[in-house]
Design a protein around this motif. Structure first.
Motif, PDB file in Angstrom:
ATOM      1  N   PRO A  22     -15.913  -7.957   1.546  1.00 34.69           N
ATOM      2  CA  PRO A  22     -15.715  -9.399   1.823  1.00 34.69           C
ATOM      3  C   PRO A  22     -15.095 -10.426   0.906  1.00 34.69           C
ATOM      4  CG  PRO A  22     -17.791  -8.342   2.167  1.00 34.69           C
ATOM      5  CD  PRO A  22     -17.016  -7.393   1.490  1.00 34.69           C
ATOM      6  N   ARG A  23     -14.197 -11.451   1.265  1.00 32.65           N
ATOM      7  CA  ARG A  23     -13.439 -12.026   0.623  1.00 32.65           C
ATOM      8  C   ARG A  23     -14.558 -13.229  -0.288  1.00 32.65           C
ATOM      9  NH1 ARG A  23      -8.035 -12.061   0.371  1.00 32.65           N
ATOM     10  NH2 ARG A  23      -7.328 -10.880   1.863  1.00 32.65           N
ATOM     11  N   SER A  24     -15.643 -13.142   0.318  1.00 34.94           N
ATOM     12  CA  SER A  24     -16.884 -13.882  -0.429  1.00 34.94           C
ATOM     13  C   SER A  24     -17.024 -13.389  -1.919  1.00 34.94           C
ATOM     14  CB  SER A  24     -18.024 -14.221   0.381  1.00 34.94           C
ATOM     15  OG  SER A  24     -18.547 -12.778   0.723  1.00 34.94           O
ATOM     16  N   GLU A  25     -16.919 -12.169  -2.003  1.00 36.30           N
ATOM     17  CA  GLU A  25     -16.940 -11.316  -3.361  1.00 36.30           C
ATOM     18  C   GLU A  25     -15.609 -11.238  -4.007  1.00 36.30           C
ATOM     19  OE1 GLU A  25     -18.595  -7.469  -2.872  1.00 36.30           O
ATOM     20  OE2 GLU A  25     -19.877  -7.828  -1.139  1.00 36.30           O
ATOM     21  N   LEU A  26     -15.820 -11.876  -5.333  1.00 38.81           N
ATOM     22  CA  LEU A  26     -14.795 -11.618  -6.184  1.00 38.81           C
ATOM     23  C   LEU A  26     -14.382 -10.321  -6.734  1.00 38.81           C
ATOM     24  CD1 LEU A  26     -15.305 -15.031  -8.594  1.00 38.81           C
ATOM     25  CD2 LEU A  26     -13.792 -14.948  -6.799  1.00 38.81           C
ATOM     26  N   PRO A  27     -13.139 -10.067  -6.966  1.00 37.19           N
ATOM     27  CA  PRO A  27     -13.008  -8.694  -7.360  1.00 37.19           C
ATOM     28  C   PRO A  27     -13.484  -8.314  -8.618  1.00 37.19           C
ATOM     29  CG  PRO A  27     -10.935 -10.093  -6.857  1.00 37.19           C
ATOM     30  CD  PRO A  27     -11.922 -11.005  -6.652  1.00 37.19           C
ATOM     31  N   PRO A  28     -13.964  -6.923  -8.680  1.00 35.74           N
ATOM     32  CA  PRO A  28     -14.775  -6.641  -9.758  1.00 35.74           C
ATOM     33  C   PRO A  28     -14.113  -6.594 -11.044  1.00 35.74           C
ATOM     34  CG  PRO A  28     -15.028  -4.938  -7.888  1.00 35.74           C
ATOM     35  CD  PRO A  28     -14.087  -5.862  -7.428  1.00 35.74           C
ATOM     36  N   LEU A  29     -12.808  -6.502 -11.007  1.00 32.90           N
ATOM     37  CA  LEU A  29     -12.010  -6.788 -12.093  1.00 32.90           C
ATOM     38  C   LEU A  29     -11.440  -7.991 -12.973  1.00 32.90           C
ATOM     39  CD1 LEU A  29      -9.754  -3.349 -11.679  1.00 32.90           C
ATOM     40  CD2 LEU A  29     -11.364  -3.806 -13.613  1.00 32.90           C
ATOM     41  N   LEU A  30     -11.774  -8.933 -12.191  1.00 35.26           N
ATOM     42  CA  LEU A  30     -11.240 -10.313 -12.102  1.00 35.26           C
ATOM     43  C   LEU A  30     -11.357 -10.778 -13.707  1.00 35.26           C
ATOM     44  CD1 LEU A  30     -10.081 -12.952 -11.081  1.00 35.26           C
ATOM     45  CD2 LEU A  30     -12.429 -13.771 -10.768  1.00 35.26           C
ATOM     46  N   ASN A  31     -12.458 -10.617 -14.318  1.00 36.09           N
ATOM     47  CA  ASN A  31     -12.662 -11.141 -15.555  1.00 36.09           C
ATOM     48  C   ASN A  31     -12.833 -10.064 -16.517  1.00 36.09           C
ATOM     49  OD1 ASN A  31     -13.038 -13.986 -14.918  1.00 36.09           O
ATOM     50  ND2 ASN A  31     -15.194 -13.498 -13.806  1.00 36.09           N
ATOM     51  N   VAL A  32     -12.272  -8.940 -16.272  1.00 35.61           N
ATOM     52  CA  VAL A  32     -12.068  -7.836 -17.445  1.00 35.61           C
ATOM     53  C   VAL A  32     -10.872  -8.086 -17.954  1.00 35.61           C
ATOM     54  CG1 VAL A  32     -12.258  -5.325 -17.738  1.00 35.61           C
ATOM     55  CG2 VAL A  32     -13.785  -6.518 -15.746  1.00 35.61           C
ATOM     56  N   PRO A  33     -10.826  -8.293 -19.526  1.00 37.35           N
ATOM     57  CA  PRO A  33      -9.416  -8.290 -20.115  1.00 37.35           C
ATOM     58  C   PRO A  33      -8.694  -7.137 -19.882  1.00 37.35           C
ATOM     59  CG  PRO A  33     -11.644  -8.773 -21.470  1.00 37.35           C
ATOM     60  CD  PRO A  33     -12.062  -8.162 -20.148  1.00 37.35           C
ATOM     61  N   LEU A  34      -7.379  -7.377 -19.764  1.00 33.61           N
ATOM     62  CA  LEU A  34      -6.384  -6.379 -19.513  1.00 33.61           C
ATOM     63  C   LEU A  34      -6.537  -5.580 -20.482  1.00 33.61           C
ATOM     64  CD1 LEU A  34      -3.949  -5.530 -17.807  1.00 33.61           C
ATOM     65  CD2 LEU A  34      -2.603  -6.879 -19.003  1.00 33.61           C
ATOM     66  N   ALA A  35      -6.820  -5.676 -21.819  1.00 35.19           N
ATOM     67  CA  ALA A  35      -6.699  -4.717 -22.785  1.00 35.19           C
ATOM     68  C   ALA A  35      -7.772  -3.889 -22.577  1.00 35.19           C
ATOM     69  CB  ALA A  35      -6.684  -5.458 -24.181  1.00 35.19           C
ATOM     70  N   GLU A  36      -8.858  -4.008 -22.178  1.00 36.26           N
ATOM     71  CA  GLU A  36      -9.889  -3.061 -21.828  1.00 36.26           C
ATOM     72  C   GLU A  36      -9.753  -2.099 -20.791  1.00 36.26           C
ATOM     73  OE1 GLU A  36     -13.880  -4.882 -21.170  1.00 36.26           O
ATOM     74  OE2 GLU A  36     -13.729  -6.065 -23.239  1.00 36.26           O
ATOM     75  N   ILE A  37      -8.837  -2.692 -19.587  1.00 32.55           N
ATOM     76  CA  ILE A  37      -8.665  -1.787 -18.515  1.00 32.55           C
ATOM     77  C   ILE A  37      -7.558  -0.676 -19.070  1.00 32.55           C
ATOM     78  CG2 ILE A  37      -7.132  -1.835 -16.499  1.00 32.55           C
ATOM     79  CD1 ILE A  37      -8.491  -4.813 -15.758  1.00 32.55           C
ATOM     80  N   ILE A  38      -6.659  -1.072 -19.983  1.00 36.19           N
ATOM     81  CA  ILE A  38      -5.580  -0.513 -20.362  1.00 36.19           C
ATOM     82  C   ILE A  38      -6.444   0.970 -21.451  1.00 36.19           C
ATOM     83  CG2 ILE A  38      -3.674  -0.087 -22.103  1.00 36.19           C
ATOM     84  CD1 ILE A  38      -2.454  -2.633 -20.680  1.00 36.19           C
ATOM     85  N   ASP A  39      -7.292   0.291 -22.033  1.00 39.81           N
ATOM     86  CA  ASP A  39      -8.235   1.297 -22.671  1.00 39.81           C
ATOM     87  C   ASP A  39      -8.605   2.562 -21.792  1.00 39.81           C
ATOM     88  OD1 ASP A  39      -7.476   0.019 -25.140  1.00 39.81           O
ATOM     89  OD2 ASP A  39      -9.494  -0.936 -25.079  1.00 39.81           O
ATOM     90  N   PHE A  40      -9.410   1.701 -20.618  1.00 37.41           N
ATOM     91  CA  PHE A  40      -9.664   2.719 -19.825  1.00 37.41           C
ATOM     92  C   PHE A  40      -8.791   3.754 -18.921  1.00 37.41           C
ATOM     93  CE2 PHE A  40     -11.587   3.876 -15.470  1.00 37.41           C
ATOM     94  CZ  PHE A  40     -12.785   4.419 -15.934  1.00 37.41           C
TER      95      PHE A  40
END
Length: 474
Positions: free
Chosen positions: A47-65
């Motif tokens: 639902p659009r009422s839920e913000l995306p899970p990755l919204l506030n995850v730093p890009l650097a941490e995403i790249i680490d994963f």
């Protein structure tokens, strides 16, 4: 395979493996049956009422994963990918050895430098992915902009079993919520990658942002529900004309198509190729290497060779040199490929019997064929058929380039600079040295666009002090 046996193709929904055999399907290319669970549509949408899970995850941490995922994807240590290799060998027309090589190369798609290169080439300031970036215009008005995570359906391509890794990486880099629709020729690899991610951390926001399922393209009971702007912003479509056309009917305000539609690639060979036997042999090998990528199934595989000569004897020499190089085993192509469809074989045989305007080198044995002509043939060369077209100059060959021309390999290499503006004006999308079509400069555009910048939802926050701050506007 017995009619009673179907390969098992489970789904992954936000890190959860979903198994079952409710629905039975058949792979497009090899006609092999596979079974999937029932699709629960409510589980596929956020639902659009839920913000995306990755919204506030730093890009650097995403790249680490993603980098850790790449390490875990190494074929020798990953049972999911090993099982996938057996399954995809049943459903995909690429030989098992080629699929294995693709899987062994897949971890490189999650290389740290490569991932950062994509981000930095797509966004002038990558900080827009991590938050609101302030700006001030020439009139002194201030505001902020953010590349907000999109909600995307990815219709994955079936001609490259490891291609899903790149799509998964793109989705994570833009922090998107993504539903991957797998192709019938490979309803397995995406699930194997997502299962690998879930084993690292099933609750990681990257894992919680992605799902992979299969349904038959054109199934309106599913697509009428899924392809709606209240659920998704974009549909990323890799596929043939029918697949793209099927998506188009669902487009409207609020939902956009990012299309990697069918492309054809070419080689442009200057008269300098005849400078010596050594040069001729080298260039013929380079053209063959570009032609045979995925046994000519890749969009970047050369199909037409525009040869700068008016001397038919010279053209025959080139064709004779090219033919045996098409039948060589390569990392991403096999010595013997599947035969072309019957209608293409019939057309080539008819044209070959028509006289001097068209000559055929080789035969239909899977090792390749060269068709020499004065104009491009009407059919789409495939299965290692190369159409060599004589032209008086490479400038003349530009008229055969259009918006469906993806990669253009050029020899001599220094003539790229002379041709590239005209090629771009005609609609061409990429020029390279002949023989390097399957190589890429990290972070470069794809299909004449920067995909990550196209995927995000650009949001502006204008903080203008007065209503008449822009007096020139009505």
């Amino acid at each position: 395979m017995s009619a009673a046996v179907a390969l098992s193709a489970p789904f992954v929904i936000r890190g959860e493996l979903v198994e079952g055999d409710t629905s039975r399907h058949r792979s497009r290319d090899l006609g092999v049956d596979f079974a999937t669970p029932a699709i629960e549509l409510d589980a596929l949408v956020t639902p659009r009422s839920e913000l995306p899970p990755l919204l506030n995850v730093p890009l650097a941490e995403i790249i680490d994963f993603l980098v850790e995922t790449g390490e875990r994807l190494r074929l020798d240590g990953n049972p999911h990918m090993q099982r996938c290799l057996d399954l995809v060998a049943e459903t995909n027309p690429l030989p098992r050895r080629v699929v294995e090589n693709l899987y062994r190369a897949a971890p490189a798609l999650l290389n740290r430098d490569s991932l950062w290169a994509q981000v930095e080439s797509n966004f002038a300031d990558p900080a827009v992915l991590d938050g609101w970036v302030s700006r001030t215009d020439a009139a002194g008005n201030t505001g902020a902009v953010r590349a907000f995570p999109p909600r995307v359906v990815h219709m994955l391509a079936g001609n490259a079993p490891s291609g899903c890794v790149a799509s998964i990486a793109q989705s994570a880099l833009v922090k998107g919520i993504s539903l991957f629709k797998m192709p019938s020729s490979d309803p397995f690899t995406t699930v194997a990658v997502l299962r690998t991610m879930a084993e690292i951390d099933p609750n990681h926001p990257v894992v919680q942002s992605m799902s992979a399922v299969y349904w038959a393209g054109g199934d309106e009971t599913i697509e009428r529900t899924i392809y709606r702007p209240q659920y998704f912003d974009k549909i990323v479509a890799w596929g043939g004309g029918p697949a793209i056309n099927n998506v188009v009917k669902y487009l409207g305000p609020g939902i956009q198509l990012v299309s990697f539609d069918p492309k054809s690639s070419i080689s442009m060979i200057g008269r300098e190729v005849f400078a010596s036997d050594q040069v001729l042999a080298d260039v013929a090998e380079r053209v063959a290497a570009d032609t045979c990528v995925f046994n000519q199934e890749a969009c970047l595989a050369s199909r037409f060779v525009f040869l700068e000569t008016t001397d038919r004897a010279q053209a025959r020499r080139f064709c004779a040199e090219l033919l045996p190089r098409l039948g060589v085993d390569r990392v991403f192509g096999s010595a013997v490929a599947p035969l072309p469809p019957t209608d293409i074989r019939d057309e080539v045989e008819v044209m070959g019997a028509m006289g001097d305007e068209l000559e055929v080198f080789g035969r239909f044995d899977g090792r390749g064929m060269v068709v020499l002509s004065d104009e491009p043939v009407d059919f789409h060369p495939s299965n290692k058929i190369s159409n060599v077209v004589m032209v008086s100059s490479l400038d003349e060959a530009v008229r055969y380039v259009n918006v469906a021309t993806q990669t253009i390999g050029v020899y001599p290499f220094e003539r790229k600079a002379q041709l590239r503006d005209a090629l771009a004006g005609a609609g061409g999308q990429r020029v390279c040295r002949v023989g390097t079509a399957n190589g890429h400069v990290e972070g470069g555009p794809h299909d004449a666009m920067y995909p990550l910048a196209r995927l995000v939802h650009w949001m502006g926050d204008d903080d203008i002090l007065t209503a008449d701050a822009n007096p020139a506007l009505p």
